[in-house]
Design an enzyme around this catalytic site. Structure first.
Site, PDB file in Angstrom:
ATOM      1  N   HIS A 131      91.988  23.022  49.505  1.00 10.70           N
ATOM      2  CA  HIS A 131      91.866  21.736  48.814  1.00 10.70           C
ATOM      3  C   HIS A 131      92.997  20.745  49.142  1.00 10.70           C
ATOM      4  CE1 HIS A 131      88.483  23.428  46.899  1.00 10.70           C
ATOM      5  NE2 HIS A 131      89.022  23.888  45.805  1.00 10.70           N
ATOM      6  N   GLU A 158      80.008  21.801  44.429  1.00  9.12           N
ATOM      7  CA  GLU A 158      80.869  20.972  45.289  1.00  9.12           C
ATOM      8  C   GLU A 158      80.172  20.706  46.615  1.00  9.12           C
ATOM      9  OE1 GLU A 158      84.594  23.252  45.637  1.00  9.12           O
ATOM     10  OE2 GLU A 158      83.827  24.380  43.945  1.00  9.12           O
ATOM     11  N   HIS A 180      85.072  17.979  42.099  1.00 11.43           N
ATOM     12  CA  HIS A 180      85.192  19.350  41.599  1.00 11.43           C
ATOM     13  C   HIS A 180      84.886  19.434  40.102  1.00 11.43           C
ATOM     14  CE1 HIS A 180      86.562  23.468  41.749  1.00 11.43           C
ATOM     15  NE2 HIS A 180      86.993  23.336  42.994  1.00 11.43           N
TER      16      HIS A 180
HETATM   17  C1  BGC Z   1      87.216  27.416  45.285  1.00 12.46           C
HETATM   18  C2  BGC Z   1      87.741  28.542  44.425  1.00 12.46           C
HETATM   19  C3  BGC Z   1      89.016  28.106  43.777  1.00 12.46           C
HETATM   20  C4  BGC Z   1      88.731  26.871  42.969  1.00 12.46           C
HETATM   21  C5  BGC Z   1      89.988  26.333  42.400  1.00 12.46           C
HETATM   22  C6  BGC Z   1      86.940  26.276  44.387  1.00 12.46           C
HETATM   23  O1  BGC Z   1      86.451  25.195  45.132  1.00 12.46           O
HETATM   24  O2  BGC Z   1      86.071  27.792  45.999  1.00 12.46           O
HETATM   25  O3  BGC Z   1      87.965  29.694  45.192  1.00 12.46           O
HETATM   26  O4  BGC Z   1      89.560  29.118  42.960  1.00 12.46           O
HETATM   27  O5  BGC Z   1      88.139  25.878  43.771  1.00 12.46           O
HETATM   28  O6  BGC Z   1      89.752  25.524  41.329  1.00 12.46           O
END
Ligand code: BGC
Length: 367
Positions: free
Chosen positions: A113, A332, A187
């Protein structure tokens, strides 16, 4: 109802930036409260089948909630959403090295991310607007060259629009001054019973995908596109999330539940030179108890579905309610994880001066 907005103080982030909260009153009755702190969705009220509104997203009362725990609840993710294996990839013959701070037991680490301070952790420029029946906010952010190890300065823009038909449209654009990967997403975690309503395992989910991406122990796609038929990943006809989430399946064990990327059924082949421009149905989430539902439509080739398998009960959400295991589900929309290391997959590299653009719609209803 006439659309409108109000702006209030949200608080100060751990980086010392002052954040605001924008309450968008949609003409169709949906209310969306978002912050300029990473575009975070703080509250989202949608009516149930009897017309009763409820806040259906997981979030916190102030920036501190994000700053103290998992920072990604409800935010804009950039520059690169999801994982890049070992934080390394080759671009134009040069090896790029990013911090690889995220790891799953048995993995080799990855960049997740956008890194330690991704785009979610900045206060963005924000301009609220009313345009006919629409209300929204335009967020802007400039990421400098070398930000979290990524090459190139990027000018990013995200426009949230709430329509009279109860559609929340998210339009992303980004222009880099050097070649760089861009893979943005939103998210937000939904729970149509409310964030204190317990697990989302009773929600029924549909995903328009014949294939998903199995992963290694570090949650990096292996490169295989696996047929969902006969697996717990077959949501084509709609299935309760809890139906097979605890099945003895190696992929589900790695993710502690669903934390996987599905390859959406689209006209374009899942190939390096494919361009994704048209909005297509990706997924639907519905709560049989109260009739609330959302359809997700996107220009993106994939959707990562994450069922909050690491949510910590130690953290408190809005109004002092505890977070709990699987208290929300994030849909997402994005390009596939680790695309910079998967040359045959749809490319996430945006060339200098070109414009990355992507659109996703969340269409709310109740029946
Ligand atoms: C990921 C997860 C992660 C989460 C964090 C998601 O997009 O796939 O593995 O723990 O984001 O908030």
């Amino acid at each position: 109802m006439k659309p409108g907005y109000e702006v209030v103080v949200f608080g100060t982030t751990k980086y010392g930036e002052k954040a605001r909260l924008f309450r968008l009153n949609g003409a169709g009755g949906v209310v969306l409260e978002v912050s300029d702190y990473g575009g975070k969705v703080v509250r989202l009220f949608t009516p149930d089948r009897d017309g009763n509104p409820k806040d259906v997203v997981v979030g916190f009362d102030s920036p501190a909630g994000w700053d103290e725990g998992d920072p990604y609840w409800g935010c804009i993710i950039g520059r690169y959403g999801n994982r890049i294996a070992a934080g390394r990839f080759t671009l134009n013959g040069e090896e790029i090295r990013l911090p690889a701070l995220n790891n799953a037991p048995g993995g080799i680490g990855c960049n997740l991310h956008g890194g330690a301070r991704g785009w979610d952790a900045y206060v963005w420029g924000a301009e609220p607007f009313v345009d006919g029946d629409d209300v929204g906010v335009v967020f802007t952010h400039v990421s400098p060259d070398g930000d979290e190890g990524f090459p190139g300065r990027v000018e990013a823009k995200v426009r949230y629009t709430l329509t009279k038909d109860n559609v929340w449209r998210v339009e992303y654009s980004a222009v880099p001054d050097r070649d760089t990967p861009v893979n943005m997403t939103q998210h937000v975690y939904f729970n149509f019973k409310g964030e204190a309503g317990g697990t989302i395992e009773d929600h029924v989910m549909t995903i328009a995908a014949d294939r998903y991406l199995p992963t290694d122990a570090g949650q990096i796609p292996t490169g295989e596109l696996r047929d969902v038929a006969g697996t717990p990943f077959d949501f084509r006809a709609g299935m309760r999330i809890g139906e097979k989430i605890n099945a003895p399946d190696p992929d589900l064990e790695i993710g502690k539940g669903y934390d996987h990327c599905w390859v959406l059924n689209r006209d374009e082949p899942f190939a390096a030179d494919s361009r994704y421009e048209s909005l297509r149905f990706a997924a639907r989430l519905a709560c049989p108890l109260n009739g609330r539902a959302v359809e997700v439509w996107t220009t993106e080739p994939c959707v990562q579905v994450y069922t909050a398998n690491w949510a910590s009960y130690d953290q408190k959400a809005k109004g002092g309610e505890h977070l709990s295991f699987r208290c929300g589900v994030a849909l997402e929309t994005q390009h596939a994880p680790d695309s910079p290391n998967k040359p045959g997959w749809p490319s996430t590299i945006v060339r200098a001066g070109e414009t990355y653009s992507s659109t996703t719609e969340f269409r709310f209803s109740a029946s």
